[in-house]
Design an enzyme around this catalytic site. Structure first.
Site, PDB file in Angstrom:
ATOM      1  N   TYR A  24       0.803  -1.235   0.000  1.00  0.00           N
ATOM      2  CA  TYR A  24       0.000   0.000   0.000  1.00  0.00           C
ATOM      3  C   TYR A  24       0.830   1.277   0.000  1.00  0.00           C
ATOM      4  CZ  TYR A  24      -3.669  -3.342   1.166  1.00  0.00           C
ATOM      5  OH  TYR A  24      -4.538  -4.407   1.138  1.00  0.00           O
ATOM      6  N   ALA A  78     -11.473  -4.439   3.085  1.00  0.00           N
ATOM      7  CA  ALA A  78     -11.864  -5.850   3.014  1.00  0.00           C
ATOM      8  C   ALA A  78     -13.373  -6.037   2.903  1.00  0.00           C
ATOM      9  CB  ALA A  78     -11.323  -6.591   4.232  1.00  0.00           C
ATOM     10  N   HIS A  81     -15.101  -7.196  -0.351  1.00  0.00           N
ATOM     11  CA  HIS A  81     -15.192  -8.595  -0.772  1.00  0.00           C
ATOM     12  C   HIS A  81     -16.219  -9.393   0.022  1.00  0.00           C
ATOM     13  CE1 HIS A  81     -11.505  -7.210  -2.531  1.00  0.00           C
ATOM     14  NE2 HIS A  81     -10.928  -7.091  -1.345  1.00  0.00           N
ATOM     15  N   ASP A  88     -25.991  -3.116  -0.637  1.00  0.00           N
ATOM     16  CA  ASP A  88     -27.388  -2.669  -0.559  1.00  0.00           C
ATOM     17  C   ASP A  88     -27.460  -1.158  -0.354  1.00  0.00           C
ATOM     18  OD1 ASP A  88     -28.309  -5.230  -0.939  1.00  0.00           O
ATOM     19  OD2 ASP A  88     -28.880  -5.575   1.150  1.00  0.00           O
ATOM     20  N   SER A 103      -4.237  -0.957  -4.222  1.00  0.00           N
ATOM     21  CA  SER A 103      -3.523  -2.065  -4.862  1.00  0.00           C
ATOM     22  C   SER A 103      -4.341  -2.613  -6.027  1.00  0.00           C
ATOM     23  CB  SER A 103      -3.276  -3.179  -3.837  1.00  0.00           C
ATOM     24  OG  SER A 103      -4.503  -3.760  -3.423  1.00  0.00           O
ATOM     25  N   ARG A 108      -3.907 -10.148  -6.780  1.00  0.00           N
ATOM     26  CA  ARG A 108      -3.709 -10.658  -5.420  1.00  0.00           C
ATOM     27  C   ARG A 108      -4.537 -11.929  -5.201  1.00  0.00           C
ATOM     28  NH1 ARG A 108      -4.225  -5.823  -1.367  1.00  0.00           N
ATOM     29  NH2 ARG A 108      -3.275  -7.402  -0.004  1.00  0.00           N
TER      30      ARG A 108
END
Ligand code: DQA
Length: 155
Positions: A24, A78, A81, A88, A103, A108
Protein backbone atom coordinates in the site's frame (compact mmCIF):
# COMPACT_ATOMS: atom_id res chain seq x y z
CA UNK A 1 -23.89 19.55 -0.54
CA UNK A 2 -24.17 19.12 -4.31
CA UNK A 3 -20.55 20.21 -4.74
CA UNK A 4 -19.30 17.78 -2.08
CA UNK A 5 -17.67 14.42 -2.75
CA UNK A 6 -17.70 11.85 0.02
CA UNK A 7 -14.36 10.03 0.11
CA UNK A 8 -15.04 6.99 2.24
CA UNK A 9 -12.39 4.64 3.56
CA UNK A 10 -13.02 1.31 5.19
CA UNK A 11 -11.31 -0.91 7.74
CA UNK A 12 -7.58 -0.72 8.39
CA UNK A 13 -7.07 2.22 6.05
CA UNK A 14 -6.43 4.36 9.14
CA UNK A 15 -3.12 2.44 9.27
CA UNK A 16 -2.11 3.40 5.74
CA UNK A 17 1.63 4.08 5.62
CA UNK A 18 2.30 1.55 8.39
CA UNK A 19 0.26 -1.37 7.12
CA UNK A 20 1.97 -3.62 4.54
CA UNK A 21 3.85 -0.72 2.91
CA UNK A 22 5.18 -3.09 0.24
CA UNK A 23 1.58 -3.32 -1.00
CA UNK A 24 0.00 0.00 0.00
CA UNK A 25 3.01 2.33 0.05
CA UNK A 26 4.26 4.75 2.71
CA UNK A 27 1.72 7.52 2.31
CA UNK A 28 -0.66 7.98 5.22
CA UNK A 29 -4.40 8.49 5.12
CA UNK A 30 -3.73 12.15 6.00
CA UNK A 31 -1.61 12.37 2.83
CA UNK A 32 -4.51 10.90 0.84
CA UNK A 33 -6.88 13.42 2.38
CA UNK A 34 -4.55 16.27 1.41
CA UNK A 35 -4.34 14.91 -2.15
CA UNK A 36 -8.13 14.68 -2.37
CA UNK A 37 -8.61 18.24 -1.07
CA UNK A 38 -5.98 19.63 -3.45
CA UNK A 39 -7.53 17.79 -6.42
CA UNK A 40 -11.05 18.88 -5.54
CA UNK A 41 -10.17 22.54 -5.00
CA UNK A 42 -8.94 22.79 -8.59
CA UNK A 43 -12.26 21.38 -9.80
CA UNK A 44 -14.67 23.46 -7.74
CA UNK A 45 -15.54 20.53 -5.50
CA UNK A 46 -15.43 20.03 -1.74
CA UNK A 47 -14.37 16.88 0.06
CA UNK A 48 -15.89 15.18 3.07
CA UNK A 49 -13.18 12.67 3.99
CA UNK A 50 -14.05 9.81 6.31
CA UNK A 51 -12.76 6.48 7.56
CA UNK A 52 -14.49 3.80 9.58
CA UNK A 53 -13.44 0.37 10.71
CA UNK A 54 -17.10 -0.54 11.17
CA UNK A 55 -19.56 -1.62 8.51
CA UNK A 56 -22.34 0.49 10.03
CA UNK A 57 -20.10 3.59 9.99
CA UNK A 58 -19.62 3.16 6.24
CA UNK A 59 -23.32 2.50 5.64
CA UNK A 60 -24.40 5.56 7.65
CA UNK A 61 -22.01 7.76 5.62
CA UNK A 62 -23.37 6.34 2.33
CA UNK A 63 -26.91 7.14 3.52
CA UNK A 64 -25.88 10.75 4.23
CA UNK A 65 -24.48 11.27 0.74
CA UNK A 66 -26.64 8.96 -1.39
CA UNK A 67 -28.73 11.81 -2.79
CA UNK A 68 -27.72 15.36 -3.66
CA UNK A 69 -23.94 15.09 -3.33
CA UNK A 70 -21.38 15.23 -6.16
CA UNK A 71 -20.71 11.53 -5.69
CA UNK A 72 -18.97 8.96 -3.55
CA UNK A 73 -15.43 7.61 -3.81
CA UNK A 74 -15.29 4.43 -1.78
CA UNK A 75 -12.40 2.22 -0.76
CA UNK A 76 -14.31 -0.24 1.38
CA UNK A 77 -11.14 -2.20 2.20
CA UNK A 78 -11.86 -5.85 3.01
CA UNK A 79 -15.62 -5.16 3.20
CA UNK A 80 -15.42 -4.83 -0.59
CA UNK A 81 -15.19 -8.59 -0.77
CA UNK A 82 -17.72 -9.51 1.91
CA UNK A 83 -20.40 -6.91 2.53
CA UNK A 84 -23.84 -7.33 1.01
CA UNK A 85 -25.00 -4.62 3.44
CA UNK A 86 -22.63 -2.07 1.86
CA UNK A 87 -23.77 -3.18 -1.61
CA UNK A 88 -27.39 -2.67 -0.56
CA UNK A 89 -26.55 0.83 0.71
CA UNK A 90 -24.71 1.70 -2.52
CA UNK A 91 -27.66 0.46 -4.55
CA UNK A 92 -29.76 3.23 -3.00
CA UNK A 93 -27.40 5.91 -4.34
CA UNK A 94 -28.68 8.37 -6.91
CA UNK A 95 -25.19 9.83 -7.30
CA UNK A 96 -22.18 8.26 -9.04
CA UNK A 97 -20.11 5.84 -7.01
CA UNK A 98 -16.44 5.29 -7.82
CA UNK A 99 -14.80 2.21 -6.31
CA UNK A 100 -11.14 2.78 -5.58
CA UNK A 101 -8.42 0.36 -4.46
CA UNK A 102 -4.83 1.36 -3.87
CA UNK A 103 -3.52 -2.07 -4.86
CA UNK A 104 -4.38 -4.06 -7.96
CA UNK A 105 -6.73 -6.49 -6.26
CA UNK A 106 -6.84 -8.67 -9.39
CA UNK A 107 -3.16 -9.55 -8.98
CA UNK A 108 -3.71 -10.66 -5.42
CA UNK A 109 -5.46 -13.53 -3.62
CA UNK A 110 -8.54 -14.98 -5.34
CA UNK A 111 -10.85 -13.79 -2.55
CA UNK A 112 -9.96 -10.19 -3.49
CA UNK A 113 -11.14 -10.72 -7.07
CA UNK A 114 -14.78 -10.60 -6.03
CA UNK A 115 -16.21 -7.18 -5.24
CA UNK A 116 -19.74 -6.54 -4.02
CA UNK A 117 -19.02 -2.81 -4.37
CA UNK A 118 -18.41 -3.24 -8.12
CA UNK A 119 -22.00 -4.40 -8.57
CA UNK A 120 -23.13 -0.87 -7.66
CA UNK A 121 -20.15 1.17 -8.89
CA UNK A 122 -20.20 3.58 -11.81
CA UNK A 123 -16.47 2.98 -12.30
CA UNK A 124 -13.66 1.03 -10.66
CA UNK A 125 -10.01 1.95 -10.08
CA UNK A 126 -7.42 -0.50 -8.79
CA UNK A 127 -3.65 -0.45 -8.76
CA UNK A 128 -3.09 3.30 -9.25
CA UNK A 129 -1.76 3.64 -5.72
CA UNK A 130 -3.15 6.57 -3.77
CA UNK A 131 -3.29 8.50 -7.05
CA UNK A 132 -6.46 6.52 -7.79
CA UNK A 133 -8.35 8.77 -5.39
CA UNK A 134 -7.40 11.84 -7.43
CA UNK A 135 -8.43 10.10 -10.66
CA UNK A 136 -11.77 9.18 -9.09
CA UNK A 137 -12.44 12.79 -8.05
CA UNK A 138 -11.50 14.01 -11.53
CA UNK A 139 -13.95 11.56 -13.03
CA UNK A 140 -16.74 12.76 -10.72
CA UNK A 141 -16.04 16.33 -11.83
CA UNK A 142 -16.30 15.19 -15.43
CA UNK A 143 -19.62 13.42 -14.82
CA UNK A 144 -20.93 16.45 -13.01
CA UNK A 145 -20.08 18.75 -15.91
CA UNK A 146 -21.92 16.46 -18.34
CA UNK A 147 -24.90 15.55 -16.18
CA UNK A 148 -25.41 17.76 -13.15
CA UNK A 149 -28.44 15.79 -11.94
CA UNK A 150 -27.33 12.35 -12.93
CA UNK A 151 -29.68 9.68 -11.67
CA UNK A 152 -28.81 6.57 -13.63
CA UNK A 153 -25.74 4.45 -12.99
CA UNK A 154 -25.08 3.11 -16.45
CA UNK A 155 -23.79 6.11 -18.40
C1 DQA B 1 -7.77 -2.44 -0.65
C2 DQA B 1 -7.72 -3.89 -1.14
C3 DQA B 1 -8.53 -4.78 -0.22
O1 DQA B 1 -8.50 -6.12 -0.69
C4 DQA B 1 -7.94 -4.76 1.18
O2 DQA B 1 -8.70 -5.55 2.06
C5 DQA B 1 -7.79 -3.37 1.69
C6 DQA B 1 -7.30 -2.33 0.79
C7 DQA B 1 -6.87 -1.51 -1.50
O3 DQA B 1 -7.02 -0.31 -1.36
O4 DQA B 1 -6.05 -1.99 -2.28
O5 DQA B 1 -7.99 -3.10 2.87
O6 DQA B 1 -9.10 -1.97 -0.75
Amino acid sequence: MNDTVLVLNGPNLNLLGLRQPEIYGRETLADVEALCRETASGLGLRIDFRQSNAEHGLIDAIHEFRVGSAGIVINAGAYTHTSVAILDALNTCEVPVIECHISNVHRREAFRHQSYVSLAATAVLAGFGTGGYALAIRHLAHLRADKPLRTDKTA
